[in-house]
Design a protein around this motif. Sequence first.
Motif, PDB file in Angstrom:
ATOM      1  N   GLU A 247      80.282  24.332  46.419  1.00  0.00           N
ATOM      2  CA  GLU A 247      80.639  23.317  45.427  1.00  0.00           C
ATOM      3  C   GLU A 247      80.548  23.877  44.009  1.00  0.00           C
ATOM      4  O   GLU A 247      81.429  23.607  43.180  1.00  0.00           O
ATOM      5  CB  GLU A 247      79.739  22.087  45.565  1.00  0.00           C
ATOM      6  N   ILE A 248      79.522  24.672  43.726  1.00  0.00           N
ATOM      7  CA  ILE A 248      79.391  25.261  42.395  1.00  0.00           C
ATOM      8  C   ILE A 248      80.466  26.319  42.187  1.00  0.00           C
ATOM      9  O   ILE A 248      81.060  26.410  41.104  1.00  0.00           O
ATOM     10  CB  ILE A 248      77.985  25.836  42.178  1.00  0.00           C
ATOM     11  N   ALA A 249      80.745  27.092  43.218  1.00  0.00           N
ATOM     12  CA  ALA A 249      81.821  28.083  43.120  1.00  0.00           C
ATOM     13  C   ALA A 249      83.154  27.401  42.822  1.00  0.00           C
ATOM     14  O   ALA A 249      83.948  27.908  42.028  1.00  0.00           O
ATOM     15  CB  ALA A 249      81.909  28.895  44.411  1.00  0.00           C
ATOM     16  N   ASP A 250      83.390  26.256  43.417  1.00  0.00           N
ATOM     17  CA  ASP A 250      84.621  25.505  43.154  1.00  0.00           C
ATOM     18  C   ASP A 250      84.683  25.049  41.697  1.00  0.00           C
ATOM     19  O   ASP A 250      85.742  25.109  41.072  1.00  0.00           O
ATOM     20  CB  ASP A 250      84.736  24.299  44.086  1.00  0.00           C
ATOM     21  N   VAL A 251      83.547  24.590  41.154  1.00  0.00           N
ATOM     22  CA  VAL A 251      83.491  24.187  39.745  1.00  0.00           C
ATOM     23  C   VAL A 251      83.865  25.372  38.851  1.00  0.00           C
ATOM     24  O   VAL A 251      84.545  25.215  37.841  1.00  0.00           O
ATOM     25  CB  VAL A 251      82.079  23.659  39.388  1.00  0.00           C
ATOM     26  N   LEU A 252      83.407  26.555  39.249  1.00  0.00           N
ATOM     27  CA  LEU A 252      83.652  27.766  38.461  1.00  0.00           C
ATOM     28  C   LEU A 252      84.977  28.442  38.819  1.00  0.00           C
ATOM     29  O   LEU A 252      85.330  29.465  38.237  1.00  0.00           O
ATOM     30  CB  LEU A 252      82.502  28.752  38.667  1.00  0.00           C
ATOM     31  N   ASN A 253      85.685  27.877  39.812  1.00  0.00           N
ATOM     32  CA  ASN A 253      86.968  28.408  40.250  1.00  0.00           C
ATOM     33  C   ASN A 253      86.843  29.868  40.709  1.00  0.00           C
ATOM     34  O   ASN A 253      87.562  30.751  40.242  1.00  0.00           O
ATOM     35  CB  ASN A 253      88.025  28.269  39.152  1.00  0.00           C
ATOM     36  N   MET A 254      85.888  30.094  41.617  1.00  0.00           N
ATOM     37  CA  MET A 254      85.675  31.441  42.148  1.00  0.00           C
ATOM     38  C   MET A 254      85.268  31.335  43.617  1.00  0.00           C
ATOM     39  O   MET A 254      84.967  30.249  44.109  1.00  0.00           O
ATOM     40  CB  MET A 254      84.593  32.183  41.361  1.00  0.00           C
ATOM     41  N   HIS A 255      85.265  32.460  44.299  1.00  0.00           N
ATOM     42  CA  HIS A 255      84.823  32.494  45.689  1.00  0.00           C
ATOM     43  C   HIS A 255      83.315  32.305  45.755  1.00  0.00           C
ATOM     44  O   HIS A 255      82.587  32.724  44.861  1.00  0.00           O
ATOM     45  CB  HIS A 255      85.194  33.836  46.337  1.00  0.00           C
ATOM     46  N   ARG A 256      82.868  31.695  46.829  1.00  0.00           N
ATOM     47  CA  ARG A 256      81.440  31.463  47.029  1.00  0.00           C
ATOM     48  C   ARG A 256      80.658  32.772  47.017  1.00  0.00           C
ATOM     49  O   ARG A 256      79.546  32.840  46.494  1.00  0.00           O
ATOM     50  CB  ARG A 256      81.184  30.720  48.339  1.00  0.00           C
ATOM     51  N   SER A 257      81.237  33.827  47.567  1.00  0.00           N
ATOM     52  CA  SER A 257      80.525  35.110  47.621  1.00  0.00           C
ATOM     53  C   SER A 257      80.247  35.656  46.226  1.00  0.00           C
ATOM     54  O   SER A 257      79.211  36.286  45.997  1.00  0.00           O
ATOM     55  CB  SER A 257      81.306  36.127  48.444  1.00  0.00           C
TER      56      SER A 257
ATOM     57  N   LEU B  28      78.051  26.574  33.393  1.00  0.00           N
ATOM     58  CA  LEU B  28      76.957  25.996  34.171  1.00  0.00           C
ATOM     59  C   LEU B  28      76.052  25.132  33.298  1.00  0.00           C
ATOM     60  O   LEU B  28      75.579  24.080  33.742  1.00  0.00           O
ATOM     61  CB  LEU B  28      76.148  27.095  34.853  1.00  0.00           C
ATOM     62  N   ALA B  29      75.806  25.556  32.076  1.00  0.00           N
ATOM     63  CA  ALA B  29      74.999  24.751  31.155  1.00  0.00           C
ATOM     64  C   ALA B  29      75.672  23.403  30.897  1.00  0.00           C
ATOM     65  O   ALA B  29      75.002  22.363  30.885  1.00  0.00           O
ATOM     66  CB  ALA B  29      74.773  25.501  29.847  1.00  0.00           C
ATOM     67  N   GLU B  30      76.970  23.423  30.704  1.00  0.00           N
ATOM     68  CA  GLU B  30      77.715  22.167  30.502  1.00  0.00           C
ATOM     69  C   GLU B  30      77.665  21.312  31.763  1.00  0.00           C
ATOM     70  O   GLU B  30      77.459  20.096  31.687  1.00  0.00           O
ATOM     71  CB  GLU B  30      79.165  22.474  30.131  1.00  0.00           C
ATOM     72  N   TYR B  31      77.851  21.921  32.911  1.00  0.00           N
ATOM     73  CA  TYR B  31      77.870  21.191  34.178  1.00  0.00           C
ATOM     74  C   TYR B  31      76.521  20.517  34.458  1.00  0.00           C
ATOM     75  O   TYR B  31      76.472  19.354  34.855  1.00  0.00           O
ATOM     76  CB  TYR B  31      78.240  22.146  35.319  1.00  0.00           C
ATOM     77  N   TYR B  32      75.430  21.263  34.259  1.00  0.00           N
ATOM     78  CA  TYR B  32      74.093  20.735  34.542  1.00  0.00           C
ATOM     79  C   TYR B  32      73.482  19.993  33.358  1.00  0.00           C
ATOM     80  O   TYR B  32      72.382  19.452  33.475  1.00  0.00           O
ATOM     81  CB  TYR B  32      73.152  21.873  34.947  1.00  0.00           C
ATOM     82  N   HIS B  33      74.161  19.987  32.210  1.00  0.00           N
ATOM     83  CA  HIS B  33      73.666  19.321  30.993  1.00  0.00           C
ATOM     84  C   HIS B  33      72.317  19.899  30.548  1.00  0.00           C
ATOM     85  O   HIS B  33      71.349  19.161  30.302  1.00  0.00           O
ATOM     86  CB  HIS B  33      73.570  17.803  31.173  1.00  0.00           C
ATOM     87  N   VAL B  34      72.268  21.232  30.497  1.00  0.00           N
ATOM     88  CA  VAL B  34      71.086  21.946  30.013  1.00  0.00           C
ATOM     89  C   VAL B  34      71.542  22.958  28.970  1.00  0.00           C
ATOM     90  O   VAL B  34      72.739  23.214  28.824  1.00  0.00           O
ATOM     91  CB  VAL B  34      70.337  22.681  31.159  1.00  0.00           C
ATOM     92  N   SER B  35      70.593  23.543  28.253  1.00  0.00           N
ATOM     93  CA  SER B  35      70.950  24.561  27.268  1.00  0.00           C
ATOM     94  C   SER B  35      71.158  25.908  27.954  1.00  0.00           C
ATOM     95  O   SER B  35      70.613  26.164  29.034  1.00  0.00           O
ATOM     96  CB  SER B  35      69.862  24.685  26.198  1.00  0.00           C
TER      97      SER B  35
ATOM     98  N   ASN C 216      61.611  26.680  28.340  1.00  0.00           N
ATOM     99  CA  ASN C 216      61.378  25.795  29.479  1.00  0.00           C
ATOM    100  C   ASN C 216      61.891  24.388  29.211  1.00  0.00           C
ATOM    101  O   ASN C 216      61.754  23.508  30.053  1.00  0.00           O
ATOM    102  CB  ASN C 216      59.887  25.762  29.823  1.00  0.00           C
ATOM    103  N   ASP C 217      62.458  24.182  28.032  1.00  0.00           N
ATOM    104  CA  ASP C 217      63.030  22.889  27.651  1.00  0.00           C
ATOM    105  C   ASP C 217      64.507  22.875  28.026  1.00  0.00           C
ATOM    106  O   ASP C 217      65.302  23.587  27.430  1.00  0.00           O
ATOM    107  CB  ASP C 217      62.869  22.664  26.151  1.00  0.00           C
ATOM    108  N   PRO C 218      64.892  22.070  29.017  1.00  0.00           N
ATOM    109  CA  PRO C 218      66.287  22.066  29.447  1.00  0.00           C
ATOM    110  C   PRO C 218      67.236  21.310  28.527  1.00  0.00           C
ATOM    111  O   PRO C 218      68.451  21.378  28.696  1.00  0.00           O
ATOM    112  CB  PRO C 218      66.225  21.384  30.818  1.00  0.00           C
ATOM    113  N   THR C 219      66.706  20.613  27.525  1.00  0.00           N
ATOM    114  CA  THR C 219      67.527  19.785  26.649  1.00  0.00           C
ATOM    115  C   THR C 219      68.629  20.603  25.986  1.00  0.00           C
ATOM    116  O   THR C 219      68.343  21.602  25.324  1.00  0.00           O
ATOM    117  CB  THR C 219      66.660  19.132  25.553  1.00  0.00           C
ATOM    118  N   PRO C 220      69.880  20.182  26.160  1.00  0.00           N
ATOM    119  CA  PRO C 220      70.962  20.912  25.495  1.00  0.00           C
ATOM    120  C   PRO C 220      70.903  20.709  23.975  1.00  0.00           C
ATOM    121  O   PRO C 220      70.372  19.707  23.497  1.00  0.00           O
ATOM    122  CB  PRO C 220      72.239  20.315  26.078  1.00  0.00           C
ATOM    123  N   TYR C 221      71.447  21.654  23.270  1.00  0.00           N
ATOM    124  CA  TYR C 221      71.488  21.550  21.812  1.00  0.00           C
ATOM    125  C   TYR C 221      72.520  20.505  21.409  1.00  0.00           C
ATOM    126  O   TYR C 221      73.535  20.338  22.081  1.00  0.00           O
ATOM    127  CB  TYR C 221      71.865  22.894  21.199  1.00  0.00           C
TER     128      TYR C 221
END
Length: 76
Positions: free
Chosen positions: A19-29, A49-56, A65-70
């Motif tokens: 599923e993450i590979a699909d988001v990134l438009n690449m093969h799972r491998s 990935l930062a945009e997808y997971y809503h983290v910095s 250790n603070d995941p809050t995006p800027y």
Amino acid sequence: MEIQRLRDLRDDHDKTQQEIADVLNMHRSVYRRYESGERETPAWVVVKLAEYYHVSTDYLLGRTNDPTPYPPAKTK
């Protein structure tokens, strides 16, 4: 890239590597190699990935250790 953090985020969101590979438009491998640390993760993947997971990007890179995006940059 903080490998364990990347895996934990995926698990916390109940996503498969495919599923993450699909988001990134690449093969799972290819994604699997990023997640396992076998391959260096390109900057565009870190940003997406930062945009997808809503983290910095610093959180993904293990710089904080603070995941809050800027907040978005203010334009004049």
